[in-house]
Design a protein around this motif. Structure first.
Motif, PDB file in Angstrom:
ATOM      1  N   LEU A 169       0.830  -1.219   0.000  1.00  6.25           N
ATOM      2  CA  LEU A 169       0.000   0.000   0.000  1.00  6.25           C
ATOM      3  C   LEU A 169       0.861   1.265   0.000  1.00  6.25           C
ATOM      4  CD1 LEU A 169      -2.684  -0.957   2.719  1.00  6.25           C
ATOM      5  CD2 LEU A 169      -3.036  -0.814   0.245  1.00  6.25           C
ATOM      6  N   SER A 170       0.446   2.251  -0.789  1.00  4.98           N
ATOM      7  CA  SER A 170       1.142   3.541  -0.762  1.00  4.98           C
ATOM      8  C   SER A 170       0.756   4.240   0.546  1.00  4.98           C
ATOM      9  CB  SER A 170       0.700   4.395  -1.943  1.00  4.98           C
ATOM     10  OG  SER A 170      -0.669   4.726  -1.761  1.00  4.98           O
ATOM     11  N   LYS A 171       1.434   5.343   0.864  1.00  4.51           N
ATOM     12  CA  LYS A 171       1.139   6.076   2.100  1.00  4.51           C
ATOM     13  C   LYS A 171      -0.340   6.446   2.172  1.00  4.51           C
ATOM     14  CE  LYS A 171       4.875   8.547   4.257  1.00  4.51           C
ATOM     15  NZ  LYS A 171       5.618   9.743   4.479  1.00  4.51           N
ATOM     16  N   GLU A 172      -0.852   7.004   1.049  1.00  7.80           N
ATOM     17  CA  GLU A 172      -2.242   7.487   1.020  1.00  7.80           C
ATOM     18  C   GLU A 172      -3.214   6.323   1.197  1.00  7.80           C
ATOM     19  OE1 GLU A 172       0.037   8.206  -1.358  1.00  7.80           O
ATOM     20  OE2 GLU A 172       0.507  10.154  -0.447  1.00  7.80           O
ATOM     21  N   SER A 173      -2.947   5.214   0.478  1.00  5.10           N
ATOM     22  CA  SER A 173      -3.863   4.066   0.587  1.00  5.10           C
ATOM     23  C   SER A 173      -3.803   3.473   1.987  1.00  5.10           C
ATOM     24  CB  SER A 173      -3.513   2.964  -0.406  1.00  5.10           C
ATOM     25  OG  SER A 173      -3.115   3.489  -1.597  1.00  5.10           O
ATOM     26  N   PHE A 174      -2.612   3.534   2.593  1.00  2.00           N
ATOM     27  CA  PHE A 174      -2.483   2.987   3.941  1.00  2.00           C
ATOM     28  C   PHE A 174      -3.339   3.798   4.920  1.00  2.00           C
ATOM     29  CE2 PHE A 174      -0.488   2.353   8.090  1.00  2.00           C
ATOM     30  CZ  PHE A 174      -0.397   0.970   8.130  1.00  2.00           C
ATOM     31  N   VAL A 175      -3.264   5.136   4.797  1.00  2.00           N
ATOM     32  CA  VAL A 175      -4.069   6.000   5.680  1.00  2.00           C
ATOM     33  C   VAL A 175      -5.549   5.709   5.473  1.00  2.00           C
ATOM     34  CG1 VAL A 175      -4.751   8.391   6.170  1.00  2.00           C
ATOM     35  CG2 VAL A 175      -2.356   7.833   5.833  1.00  2.00           C
ATOM     36  N   ARG A 176      -5.953   5.579   4.196  1.00  2.00           N
ATOM     37  CA  ARG A 176      -7.373   5.293   3.911  1.00  2.00           C
ATOM     38  C   ARG A 176      -7.787   3.971   4.554  1.00  2.00           C
ATOM     39  NH1 ARG A 176      -6.695   7.467  -1.115  1.00  2.00           N
ATOM     40  NH2 ARG A 176      -6.328   5.446  -2.090  1.00  2.00           N
ATOM     41  N   LYS A 177      -6.901   2.991   4.446  1.00  2.00           N
ATOM     42  CA  LYS A 177      -7.190   1.658   4.998  1.00  2.00           C
ATOM     43  C   LYS A 177      -7.346   1.747   6.528  1.00  2.00           C
ATOM     44  CE  LYS A 177      -7.163  -2.911   4.423  1.00  2.00           C
ATOM     45  NZ  LYS A 177      -8.473  -3.366   4.076  1.00  2.00           N
TER      46      LYS A 177
ATOM     47  N   ILE B  39     -12.587  11.535  16.660  1.00  2.00           N
ATOM     48  CA  ILE B  39     -11.875  11.780  17.926  1.00  2.00           C
ATOM     49  C   ILE B  39     -10.603  12.605  17.710  1.00  2.00           C
ATOM     50  CG2 ILE B  39     -10.838  10.682  19.961  1.00  2.00           C
ATOM     51  CD1 ILE B  39     -12.465   8.173  19.297  1.00  2.00           C
ATOM     52  N   PHE B  40      -9.812  12.211  16.711  1.00  2.00           N
ATOM     53  CA  PHE B  40      -8.488  12.837  16.561  1.00  2.00           C
ATOM     54  C   PHE B  40      -8.343  13.728  15.330  1.00  2.00           C
ATOM     55  CE2 PHE B  40      -7.616   8.640  18.616  1.00  2.00           C
ATOM     56  CZ  PHE B  40      -7.267   9.131  19.858  1.00  2.00           C
ATOM     57  N   GLY B  41      -9.344  13.764  14.469  1.00  2.00           N
ATOM     58  CA  GLY B  41      -9.191  14.499  13.212  1.00  2.00           C
ATOM     59  C   GLY B  41      -8.362  13.674  12.240  1.00  2.00           C
ATOM     60  N   LYS B  42      -7.817  14.328  11.233  1.00  2.00           N
ATOM     61  CA  LYS B  42      -7.111  13.585  10.174  1.00  2.00           C
ATOM     62  C   LYS B  42      -5.722  13.115  10.616  1.00  2.00           C
ATOM     63  CE  LYS B  42      -9.231  14.399   5.859  1.00  2.00           C
ATOM     64  NZ  LYS B  42     -10.033  13.254   6.233  1.00  2.00           N
ATOM     65  N   ILE B  43      -5.308  11.974  10.023  1.00  2.00           N
ATOM     66  CA  ILE B  43      -3.939  11.478  10.256  1.00  2.00           C
ATOM     67  C   ILE B  43      -2.992  12.299   9.375  1.00  2.00           C
ATOM     68  CG2 ILE B  43      -2.387   9.513   9.893  1.00  2.00           C
ATOM     69  CD1 ILE B  43      -4.661   7.641  10.523  1.00  2.00           C
TER      70      ILE B  43
END
Ligand SMILES: Cc1cc2nc3c(=O)[nH]c(=O)nc-3n(C[C@H](O)[C@H](O)[C@H](O)COP(=O)(O)OP(=O)(O)OC[C@H]3O[C@@H](n4cnc5c(N)ncnc54)[C@H](O)[C@@H]3O)c2cc1C
Length: 395
Positions: A237-245, A256-260
């Protein structure tokens, strides 16, 4: 009387400090550390670990907490959830235990660095550090044990305590380890839009379990444990896809925390779980990673080790006061028996937790408990959770 400590990782360093605090000045300590490999350092040493309240209290007792105080972050609440269960179980230390925090998180490399500095400061004629050096061979004698170092030095002691597995004339100390790769893990650091406020997360997803630990006001660490068959998919997974996952797997995270943000480099590594057939042999004790490596899912590995270190230091100190031979089999047996049940309990508990996410029996059991907790009256839920946390030494 001398003790040789092999391995200057977190265990060896802590053991040196505890022994120095509890035992008389005439105890001599030789601490040997080979420096580790560069690869191990970059990947694994930058991880965040959770230190429970009892561990922090023990470090406070030996006056070592002030050395790490500026690098620890309190965990005040744990949010537990599971794929397929609607509820989010929020356990706050204030509400459930009437105390301000469950424990703290810290960077392993930082604690190690500060505690090692402390050992260097107290090193003198009776606390000797051999670094970088390594134990190549060990020989058992009736009244002592000797270790040959790479530098050619030969050390003798009443007792050798090892926190790493090394080869000896007798195989690996004449002890057999059962070792199994249970899962893989990926971990990374990130920032959040909103402050952490001491919240940590444990989520049992369809694809393994995910833990998020606070590591500063807006800094966190994420660790994801999963089975071998999805390793390649996650690694690719690319960085972006990992965050989405991750956001998909933790549906409540953004609220709770807002965006990563500012995701660090990801590292993945195998999770080995190992246990020796015995933690003692003639004038030898295994401790730390050599005595057991437990699944890191509940952050219990080092906390268990600190309880071992504490008990061992007390036993050695008492036997010195009575002028007994602390390397004798009777003393080693006493230590082994005292620490046996705690070790078994933590190994079983962490193995069980690591299987909750899949369709195992434990997963089924967890669903029942989870549903029960969400409908049970407040006082009963608190009582039960308090009991579980205490019995499992999670706090
Ligand atoms: C991903 C992950 C997350 C974790 N999270 C937590 C957590 O949240 N809370 C918690 O309590 N625990 C946690 N743990 C467990 C904790 O990190 C370990 O229990 C702890 O770091 C073990 O330290 P150690 O000193 O026993 O072993 P090691 O760090 O392996 O140290 C052994 C040392 O021995 C040295 N050595 C090796 N061979 C020789 C030789 N021949 N001669 C001399 N020296 C030698 C090595 O260089 C090394 O420094 C986690 C573990 C992992 C993998």
């Amino acid at each position: 009387m001398t003790i040789i400590i092999v391995g200057g990782g977190l265990t060896g360093i802590s053991l040196t400090l505890f022994l120095r605090y509890f035992c008389r000045k005439d105890l001599e300590i030789d601490l040997i550390e080979n420096g580790g490999t560069k690869k191990n350092h970059s990947i694994l040493q930058e991880r965040t670990i959770f230190l429970n309240k009892s561990t922090l209290q023990k470090f406070k007792k030996i006056k070592a907490l002030s050395d790490i105080r500026n690098h620890i972050y309190p965990v005040k609440s744990i949010y537990i959830s599971k794929h397929g269960c609607k509820n989010l179980l929020k356990i706050s230390s204030e509400e459930y235990l009437s105390c301000p925090f469950f424990g703290c998180t810290t960077l392993l490399s930082k604690v190690k660095r500060y505690l090692f500095k402390k050992v260097q400061l107290i090193s003198n004629k009776s606390t000797r550090i051999h670094h970088p050096d390594q134990v190549n061979h060990i020989k058992y004698h009736k009244n002592y044990i000797s270790a040959r170092l790479k530098s050619g030095k030969i050390l003798r002691a009443k007792l050798l305590i090892s926190s790493c597995k090394i080869n000896t004339d007798n195989g690996r100390y004449g002890i057999q380890w059962s070792e199994k790769c249970r899962q893989f893990a990926t971990f990374m650091k990130f920032n959040t839009e909103k402050p952490f406020c001491g919240v940590s997360i444990e989520r049992f997803t369809k694809n393994g379990s995910l833990a998020v630990l606070p590591n500063g006001t807006n800094h966190g660490t994420l660790i994801w444990f999963y089975d071998k068959d999805i390793k390649n998919n996650i690694d690719r997974l690319s960085k972006e896809s990992f965050v989405r996952k991750v956001e998909e797997e933790l549906p409540f995270f953004n609220n709770i925390f807002g965006k990563i943000q500012n995701l660090s480099r990801r590292s993945s590594f195998p999770i080995y779980v190992s246990t020796p057939d015995s933690v003692v042999n003639h004038r030898l004790i295994l401790i730390g990673n050599a005595a057991q490596t437990v699944h890191p899912i509940a952050g219990q590995g080092f906390n268990l080790i600190v309880r071992d270190i504490y008990e061992l230091s007390q036993i050695i100190s008492k036997s010195m006061k009575k002028s007994e031979d602390f390397g004798s089999y009777m003393i080693l047996q006493k230590y082994r028996e005292k620490r046996k049940m705690d070790r078994i309990r933590v190994v079983q508990m962490t193995n069980m937790l690591s299987e909750i996410y899949n369709s195992s029996f434990y997963s089924y059991l967890f669903n029942i408990f989870f549903k029960f907790f969400s409908v049970s009256p407040d006082y009963l839920r608190k009582k039960l959770i308090r009991r579980i946390l205490n019995t499992l030494h999670i706090i």
